[in-house]
Scaffold this active site. Structure first.
Site, short mmCIF file in Angstrom:
data_model
loop_
_atom_site.label_atom_id
_atom_site.label_comp_id
_atom_site.label_asym_id
_atom_site.label_seq_id
_atom_site.Cartn_x
_atom_site.Cartn_y
_atom_site.Cartn_z
N PHE A 19 59.88 -31.66 56.54
CA PHE A 19 58.74 -32.57 56.79
C PHE A 19 58.48 -33.27 55.45
O PHE A 19 57.53 -32.96 54.74
CB PHE A 19 57.50 -31.79 57.25
CG PHE A 19 57.68 -31.02 58.53
CD1 PHE A 19 57.24 -31.56 59.74
CD2 PHE A 19 58.28 -29.76 58.54
CE1 PHE A 19 57.39 -30.84 60.93
CE2 PHE A 19 58.44 -29.04 59.72
CZ PHE A 19 57.98 -29.58 60.91
N ASP A 68 62.11 -36.65 58.21
CA ASP A 68 60.73 -36.95 58.62
C ASP A 68 60.79 -37.70 59.94
O ASP A 68 61.74 -38.45 60.22
CB ASP A 68 59.98 -37.77 57.57
CG ASP A 68 58.46 -37.60 57.72
OD1 ASP A 68 57.87 -36.82 56.96
OD2 ASP A 68 57.87 -38.25 58.61
N ASN A 123 62.90 -35.44 64.48
CA ASN A 123 61.85 -34.50 64.82
C ASN A 123 62.32 -33.12 64.35
O ASN A 123 63.34 -32.61 64.81
CB ASN A 123 61.63 -34.50 66.33
CG ASN A 123 60.55 -33.51 66.74
OD1 ASN A 123 60.33 -32.49 66.09
ND2 ASN A 123 59.88 -33.84 67.81
N ALA A 124 61.60 -32.53 63.41
CA ALA A 124 62.06 -31.29 62.78
C ALA A 124 62.26 -30.17 63.79
O ALA A 124 63.18 -29.36 63.63
CB ALA A 124 61.07 -30.87 61.70
N ASP A 146 56.88 -28.17 55.35
CA ASP A 146 55.51 -28.60 55.02
C ASP A 146 54.99 -29.52 56.12
O ASP A 146 54.78 -30.71 55.91
CB ASP A 146 55.52 -29.32 53.66
CG ASP A 146 54.13 -29.78 53.24
OD1 ASP A 146 53.14 -29.21 53.75
OD2 ASP A 146 54.03 -30.70 52.41
N CYS A 205 48.68 -26.50 56.23
CA CYS A 205 47.46 -27.16 55.74
C CYS A 205 46.40 -27.17 56.82
O CYS A 205 45.51 -28.01 56.85
CB CYS A 205 47.76 -28.56 55.23
SG CYS A 205 48.53 -29.62 56.44
N1 SAH Z 1 56.06 -32.49 52.10
C1 SAH Z 1 55.36 -33.75 51.88
C2 SAH Z 1 54.15 -33.92 52.76
C3 SAH Z 1 54.44 -33.72 54.23
S1 SAH Z 1 53.16 -34.25 55.27
C4 SAH Z 1 54.96 -33.82 50.42
O1 SAH Z 1 54.91 -32.78 49.76
O2 SAH Z 1 54.69 -34.92 49.95
C5 SAH Z 1 53.85 -33.97 56.83
C6 SAH Z 1 54.93 -34.94 57.21
O3 SAH Z 1 55.49 -34.47 58.44
C7 SAH Z 1 54.46 -36.36 57.50
O4 SAH Z 1 55.20 -37.24 56.69
C8 SAH Z 1 54.78 -36.60 58.97
O5 SAH Z 1 55.28 -37.90 59.22
C9 SAH Z 1 55.86 -35.58 59.21
N2 SAH Z 1 56.00 -35.08 60.59
C10 SAH Z 1 55.05 -34.85 61.53
N3 SAH Z 1 55.59 -34.31 62.64
C11 SAH Z 1 56.92 -34.17 62.39
C12 SAH Z 1 58.03 -33.66 63.15
N4 SAH Z 1 57.87 -33.16 64.38
N5 SAH Z 1 59.24 -33.67 62.57
C13 SAH Z 1 59.42 -34.16 61.32
N6 SAH Z 1 58.42 -34.66 60.57
C14 SAH Z 1 57.19 -34.65 61.09
#
Ligand code: SAH
Length: 389
Positions: free
Chosen positions: A223, A244, A271-272, A292, A332
């Site tokens: 993420f 992402d 999608n993770a 994250d 978070c």
């Molecule tokens: N790790 C980053 C912050 C991540 S915030 C840092 O340290 O700067 C969470 C991120 O997850 C966002 O960018 C959002 O777009 C992404 N996200 C939300 N759902 C997701 C999913 N199902 N798969 C992949 N990414 C996702």
């Protein structure tokens, strides 16, 4: 003579204030005659003066205490509060040009967020009280920091609870389209008007640096947003997959990787949940994995489903990890505390048939201070774990 309007609260409300919590709910307000967003004089049973608070005529949180003194709040008061928050960050000697200057309740300025991005400030006024003072805050903050501009990122949905509209606009000075900042050795270009949050996830800055100390081999950052973990850890890794779900975020990871000359960072839109499963089935393996995700539990009702989500991604990540590999895993969600989160990751390890040691249990950066007795101010947990060899 004090001139502020008066709001009376119950003995239960008073007891809560005495324990240091700044919020008084509607059910503990016994009498209120004040305008939306006013600073009010708070009175307990038997006319006991309790201090000054922001009043909201919409939110369930009717009062947010600002001061325990029975004095009206003038500009000198606000200047001193902001100055204290700013001075504390200076003492932290942060190796970055972006950090949080004011963390709401954690800095005793409830519902005001101020982030600094180089010479630009981004503010969020999340209650009627701070909304009304926005021009004053902008002026004082500019004065205290020498910033060239102040942008309000007042687009969080929570403002709706206060009856406030969503808005992004320049409050003072000038704010460029893009601002260049650094976090440790890594440079980021940030679009302050359109990026998520106020631009970057500043609360993870110290966790990026901590995680960099364990970076090794192939890294999966699932993420990634703008590559916060991936880029901080890149120097220690042979190859990086940064994922992402947001197309804009992936474009920004690529741009940042190029800017920092890190050609071994490969960013892709995915999608993770699906991608972790796919990688696992395909037999992919990594020495380092970072998770994250956004807050899965936005409220208490969503807790069970959120925990299932955390378990699922952590289970997949542990299966993808080589023995001896490191997992950096975060939540978070305020509703998921560190104890609950560690228990979920443990369940994931049981299902993955592996054992895991906890190397570090971390939280949000020091520029996001937690106010003891106010659990709402602590929302981030970052576990650094090692999969047993
Ligand atoms: N790790 C980053 C912050 C991540 S915030 C840092 O340290 O700067 C969470 C991120 O997850 C966002 O960018 C959002 O777009 C992404 N996200 C939300 N759902 C997701 C999913 N199902 N798969 C992949 N990414 C996702």
């Amino acid at each position: 003579m004090p001139v502020s309007p008066v709001v009376s609260i119950s003995a239960k409300g008073e007891a809560r204030l005495r324990r240091g919590h700044p919020w008084i709910y509607r059910s503990d307000v016994t009498d209120a005659d004040a305008e939306a967003g006013a600073v009010v004089r708070v009175i307990g049973p038997n006319q006991r003066p309790l201090g000054r608070a922001f009043f909201s005529d919409r939110s369930q949180i009717t009062l947010r205490m600002v001061s325990r003194e029975d004095d009206d709040l003038d500009e000198r008061f606000w200047r001193a509060r902001l100055e204290s928050a700013i001075a504390f960050r200076e003492r932290l000697a942060i190796d970055a040009s972006a950090w949080r200057l004011v963390h709401g309740e954690g800095d005793l300025v409830p519902s005001l967020i101020v982030d600094r991005y180089a010479d630009v400030l981004v503010v969020q006024t999340l209650s009627q009280g701070t909304e009304r003072l926005l021009p004053t805050f902008a002026r004082l903050l500019t004065d205290l920091t020498g910033a060239r501009g102040v942008l309000e990122r007042n687009d969080p949905r929570v403002r709706g609870l206060e009856g406030l509209e969503q808005r992004v606009s320049v409050v003072l000075g000038e704010v460029p389209e893009r601002v260049l900042v650094h976090e440790g050795p890594v440079e980021y270009e940030v679009d302050l008007r359109h990026a998520q949050k106020t631009g970057l996830f500043l609360d993870q800055r110290e966790n990026h640096a901590a995680a960099a100390g364990y970076a090794r081999g192939r890294l999966l950052d699932a993420f990634s947003y703008h590559g916060g973990f991936a880029l901080a850890m890149a120097a220690g890794c042979s190859r990086i997959d940064a994922l992402d779900v947001s197309e804009a975020a992936v474009a920004q990871i690529r741009a940042n990787a190029g800017r920092n000359r890190l050609p071994h960072v490969e960013a892709r839109e995915a999608n993770a949940f699906d991608e972790l499963r796919r990688l696992d089935k395909a037999g992919a393996r990594y020495e380092t994995v970072v998770l994250d995700p956004p807050a899965f539990a936005k409220n208490k009702a969503a807790l069970e489903k959120a925990l299932a989500g955390y378990k699922e991604i952590n289970l997949r990540a542990l299966r993808l990890l080589e023995p001896g590999g490191m997992l950096v895993t975060c939540t978070c969600s305020y509703h998921v505390d560190d104890v609950m989160f560690a228990a979920v990751v443990h369940e994931a390890a049981v299902d993955a048939g592996c054992q895991v040691t906890e190397v570090e249990r971390r939280t949000q950066g020091r520029d996001h201070p937690v106010l003891l007795g106010v659990p709402e101010t602590r929302y981030l947990t970052c576990l650094i774990l090692r999969k047993a060899a």
